[in-house]
Design a protein around this motif. Structure first.
Motif, PDB file in Angstrom:
ATOM      1  N   LEU A 183      47.956 -60.396  -5.305  1.00 22.47           N
ATOM      2  CA  LEU A 183      48.592 -61.395  -5.612  1.00 22.47           C
ATOM      3  C   LEU A 183      47.709 -62.023  -6.104  1.00 22.47           C
ATOM      4  CD1 LEU A 183      49.479 -64.004  -5.621  1.00 22.47           C
ATOM      5  CD2 LEU A 183      48.923 -64.922  -4.108  1.00 22.47           C
ATOM      6  N   LEU A 184      46.338 -61.940  -6.456  1.00 28.00           N
ATOM      7  CA  LEU A 184      44.803 -62.446  -7.465  1.00 28.00           C
ATOM      8  C   LEU A 184      45.151 -61.524  -9.114  1.00 28.00           C
ATOM      9  CD1 LEU A 184      42.210 -62.860  -5.088  1.00 28.00           C
ATOM     10  CD2 LEU A 184      42.977 -64.311  -6.742  1.00 28.00           C
ATOM     11  N   LEU A 185      45.631 -60.230  -8.464  1.00 26.13           N
ATOM     12  CA  LEU A 185      46.029 -59.527  -9.806  1.00 26.13           C
ATOM     13  C   LEU A 185      47.009 -59.676 -10.480  1.00 26.13           C
ATOM     14  CD1 LEU A 185      44.671 -56.315  -8.096  1.00 26.13           C
ATOM     15  CD2 LEU A 185      43.012 -57.498  -9.629  1.00 26.13           C
ATOM     16  N   VAL A 186      47.768 -59.989  -9.784  1.00 24.82           N
ATOM     17  CA  VAL A 186      49.286 -60.415 -10.253  1.00 24.82           C
ATOM     18  C   VAL A 186      48.811 -61.441 -11.182  1.00 24.82           C
ATOM     19  CG1 VAL A 186      51.659 -60.688 -10.190  1.00 24.82           C
ATOM     20  CG2 VAL A 186      50.966 -59.293  -9.008  1.00 24.82           C
ATOM     21  N   THR A 187      48.360 -62.442 -10.798  1.00 28.32           N
ATOM     22  CA  THR A 187      47.802 -63.779 -11.521  1.00 28.32           C
ATOM     23  C   THR A 187      47.193 -63.979 -12.553  1.00 28.32           C
ATOM     24  OG1 THR A 187      48.351 -64.648  -9.086  1.00 28.32           O
ATOM     25  CG2 THR A 187      47.727 -66.337 -11.192  1.00 28.32           C
ATOM     26  N   LEU A 188      46.464 -62.967 -11.922  1.00 26.36           N
ATOM     27  CA  LEU A 188      45.390 -62.395 -13.613  1.00 26.36           C
ATOM     28  C   LEU A 188      46.413 -61.885 -14.587  1.00 26.36           C
ATOM     29  CD1 LEU A 188      42.313 -62.263 -15.117  1.00 26.36           C
ATOM     30  CD2 LEU A 188      42.023 -60.403 -13.327  1.00 26.36           C
ATOM     31  N   ALA A 189      47.048 -60.882 -14.720  1.00 25.95           N
ATOM     32  CA  ALA A 189      47.444 -60.060 -15.379  1.00 25.95           C
ATOM     33  C   ALA A 189      48.285 -61.105 -16.553  1.00 25.95           C
ATOM     34  CB  ALA A 189      48.226 -58.812 -14.898  1.00 25.95           C
ATOM     35  N   LEU A 190      49.061 -61.984 -16.130  1.00 32.73           N
ATOM     36  CA  LEU A 190      50.087 -63.306 -16.934  1.00 32.73           C
ATOM     37  C   LEU A 190      48.878 -64.019 -16.763  1.00 32.73           C
ATOM     38  CD1 LEU A 190      52.485 -63.851 -12.858  1.00 32.73           C
ATOM     39  CD2 LEU A 190      52.862 -62.806 -15.049  1.00 32.73           C
ATOM     40  N   TRP A 191      47.925 -64.564 -16.032  1.00 36.92           N
ATOM     41  CA  TRP A 191      46.935 -65.170 -17.201  1.00 36.92           C
ATOM     42  C   TRP A 191      46.745 -64.784 -18.134  1.00 36.92           C
ATOM     43  CZ3 TRP A 191      43.487 -67.437 -12.348  1.00 36.92           C
ATOM     44  CH2 TRP A 191      44.152 -68.113 -12.077  1.00 36.92           C
ATOM     45  N   MET A 192      46.263 -63.446 -18.382  1.00 34.92           N
ATOM     46  CA  MET A 192      45.422 -62.864 -19.620  1.00 34.92           C
ATOM     47  C   MET A 192      47.243 -62.814 -20.830  1.00 34.92           C
ATOM     48  SD  MET A 192      43.279 -59.859 -17.765  1.00 34.92           S
ATOM     49  CE  MET A 192      43.413 -58.831 -18.794  1.00 34.92           C
ATOM     50  N   SER A 193      47.985 -62.531 -20.136  1.00 35.75           N
ATOM     51  CA  SER A 193      49.420 -62.148 -21.077  1.00 35.75           C
ATOM     52  C   SER A 193      50.532 -63.357 -21.149  1.00 35.75           C
ATOM     53  CB  SER A 193      49.987 -61.183 -20.183  1.00 35.75           C
ATOM     54  OG  SER A 193      50.716 -62.002 -19.294  1.00 35.75           O
ATOM     55  N   ASP A 194      49.367 -64.427 -21.496  1.00 33.04           N
ATOM     56  CA  ASP A 194      49.940 -66.287 -21.440  1.00 33.04           C
ATOM     57  C   ASP A 194      50.353 -66.055 -22.869  1.00 33.04           C
ATOM     58  OD1 ASP A 194      47.888 -66.223 -22.782  1.00 33.04           O
ATOM     59  OD2 ASP A 194      47.822 -69.000 -22.068  1.00 33.04           O
ATOM     60  N   ALA A 195      50.320 -65.123 -24.305  1.00 37.17           N
ATOM     61  CA  ALA A 195      50.312 -65.461 -24.963  1.00 37.17           C
ATOM     62  C   ALA A 195      51.714 -64.780 -25.225  1.00 37.17           C
ATOM     63  CB  ALA A 195      49.509 -64.860 -26.029  1.00 37.17           C
ATOM     64  N   LEU A 196      52.499 -62.903 -24.377  1.00 36.48           N
ATOM     65  CA  LEU A 196      53.120 -63.138 -24.366  1.00 36.48           C
ATOM     66  C   LEU A 196      54.411 -63.627 -23.635  1.00 36.48           C
ATOM     67  CD1 LEU A 196      52.062 -59.596 -23.811  1.00 36.48           C
ATOM     68  CD2 LEU A 196      52.576 -59.958 -26.228  1.00 36.48           C
ATOM     69  N   HIS A 197      54.780 -63.776 -22.555  1.00 36.68           N
ATOM     70  CA  HIS A 197      55.323 -64.091 -21.803  1.00 36.68           C
ATOM     71  C   HIS A 197      55.185 -66.151 -22.069  1.00 36.68           C
ATOM     72  CE1 HIS A 197      52.601 -66.271 -19.140  1.00 36.68           C
ATOM     73  NE2 HIS A 197      52.022 -64.687 -18.737  1.00 36.68           N
ATOM     74  N   ALA A 225      48.704 -73.255 -16.077  1.00 33.10           N
ATOM     75  CA  ALA A 225      48.914 -73.850 -15.189  1.00 33.10           C
ATOM     76  C   ALA A 225      49.743 -73.580 -14.032  1.00 33.10           C
ATOM     77  CB  ALA A 225      48.690 -75.516 -15.737  1.00 33.10           C
ATOM     78  N   TRP A 226      51.041 -73.339 -14.777  1.00 35.70           N
ATOM     79  CA  TRP A 226      52.525 -73.049 -13.581  1.00 35.70           C
ATOM     80  C   TRP A 226      52.220 -71.842 -13.256  1.00 35.70           C
ATOM     81  CZ3 TRP A 226      52.510 -77.882 -13.883  1.00 35.70           C
ATOM     82  CH2 TRP A 226      52.509 -78.453 -15.035  1.00 35.70           C
ATOM     83  N   ILE A 227      51.406 -70.485 -13.445  1.00 34.07           N
ATOM     84  CA  ILE A 227      51.534 -69.048 -13.110  1.00 34.07           C
ATOM     85  C   ILE A 227      50.340 -69.677 -11.705  1.00 34.07           C
ATOM     86  CG2 ILE A 227      50.054 -67.121 -13.551  1.00 34.07           C
ATOM     87  CD1 ILE A 227      50.927 -67.477 -15.922  1.00 34.07           C
TER      88      ILE A 227
END
Length: 433
Positions: A235-249, A254-256
């Motif tokens: 869960l943390l790795l997925v969350t971190l990946a989504l945080w790092m790629s917020d410019a893409l998606h 905050a919502w992640i």
């Protein structure tokens, strides 16, 4: 100024004064601010209580949940056991290691609050292993190291700090200027990143002396992960990946974080029960942050922030023949505005004034824009930077200790680092010779 504007000014002064002196608990000051402003009808409710709807508020709340989960399943202890043999035994090395870890994480993770949520439980577990008990000076210092390094040092990395993004967006909207990652890093990292990091370590070691015990490598860290640890790690790795790629998606961090927190709280799937959520989340800090954001929104809505900025412009000693004095005056202006609109609001207020400041000072527009980074990255009081407040809440740091470190680090920054920054700006050609 209208009577309503004078009331806003009086309420802002009283609120800031109570936060600065810590005569009342910070959450109570925030509640008194909300009550007074609502009763006097100084702003519509959607403005006054906008802090509760902001992304920052929900990222803070989700950060507390993630931090509790990391501690409960044992991941914090596992990571801390791996770090402890390398960092314990020497207090400067331990403090420096935590500061370096917080700064390094800023290069790969854009959210201040997210970094604090990940680091704080690990650092607190590290403090436990080193024999730094709850409420001890050493434990307080490590919590402050996470907060101050996360906010102040990350200002030297363009996408790693909310005020940086506000400034970049305002500069693009107002002047069509697009800031680049590497030139920005080269300009700010040597002084605001590295030298300020050394100053932070020195202040923490001197103000909060401690003697951590040396910890030998633990055999537990080599044991296989439990089922709960594996699920939380994924869960943390997925969350971190989504945080790092917020410019893409395009999904706000905050919502992640909120989605990840919800998964942590789900029955059977998650890691925390309702009682743990009720007792573990520091709602005092959440209300405090909402109060800070509400105060900034009220000042902007009333026009008082813009009035203060325009009035200060008339008093600035700007002279095209004195670039060093102009540099210092612009840093001072940013520091003063930091008292009223806090760090996130400073670039929104100051960036539209940058062209007028450039014309009056004779400095290039880009230089004026970059000088404000020095000011908002150096808060004089903790409330001016919400990530510092969150770290103090998670680490249970008394308000007086945070204020003391703020003032010492600000004094070193203004007396030593600002002149060095001026020399660095001049060496790189940002200030004409």
């Amino acid at each position: 100024m209208t009577p309503s504007t004078w009331l806003v000014a009086a309420l802002a002064a009283a609120t800031i004064g109570l936060w600065a002196t810590a005569r009342l608990p910070e959450y109570l000051v925030a509640l008194l601010f909300f009550a007074t402003a609502a009763v006097l009808q100084l702003a519509p409710s959607d403005i006054l209580f906008s802090g509760f709807a902001s992304a920052a508020f929900w990222l803070i709340l989700s950060g507390f949940v993630l931090g509790m989960a990391i501690r409960k399943v044992g991941l914090a202890d596992r990571i801390a056991s791996g770090l402890a043999p390398h960092l314990t035994g020497s207090w400067p090395r331990m403090v420096g290691g935590v500061v370096l870890l917080a700064y390094a994480l800023a290069f790969v993770m854009p959210s201040n609050m997210g970094r604090i949520a990940l680091l704080m439980p690990i650092v607190m577990a590290l403090a436990d292993r080193a024999g730094l008990s709850e409420g001890s000076r050493g434990r307080i210092a490590l919590a402050l190291a996470v907060g101050f390094a996360t906010f102040q040092l990350s200002a030297s990395i363009l996408p790693a700090n909310v005020p940086n993004l506000v400034m970049a967006g305002a500069a693009e909207s107002a002047y069509g200027i697009h800031l680049s990652y590497l030139p920005y890093l080269l300009l700010h990292a040597p002084v605001l990143g590295l030298l300020k990091g050394l100053a932070l370590v020195a202040c923490l070691c001197l103000l909060f002396p401690a003697s951590p015990r040396r910890v030998a490598p633990a055999a537990a860290s080599a044991q296989p992960l439990s089922a709960a640890e594996r699920r939380l790690l994924v869960l943390l790795l997925v969350t971190l990946a989504l945080w790092m790629s917020d410019a893409l998606h395009g999904i706000s961090p905050a919502w992640i974080g909120l989605a990840a927190a919800c998964l942590c709280l789900l029955p059977r799937v998650g890691f925390l029960g309702s009682d743990e959520f009720a007792t573990g989340v520091n709602f005092r800090t959440c209300i405090y942050i909402a109060g800070i954001l509400g105060l900034a929104a009220l000042l902007d809505h009333s026009g008082l922030g813009a009035r203060i900025g325009a009035a200060l412009l008339q008093w600035l000693p700007l002279d095209p023949d004195s670039p060093a004095r102009n540099f210092g005056a612009l840093v001072a202006l940013t520091s003063v505005l930091n008292f009223t609109v806090t760090a996130n609001g400073v670039p929104a207020l100051l960036t539209p004034l940058a062209q007028s400041l450039a014309d009056a000072s004779g400095l290039p527009l880009m230089t004026v824009l970059m000088v404000q980074v020095i000011g908002y990255a150096t808060p004089l009081l903790p409330y001016q930077a919400s990530p510092i407040v969150v770290a103090m809440g998670m680490g249970r740091v008394p308000a007086g200790d945070g204020i003391r470190l703020c003032l010492w680090l600000a004094a070193i920054s203004l007396l030593v680092l600002v002149p060095l920054d001026y020399g660095w700006f001049r060496l790189l050609g940002w200030i004409p010779r």
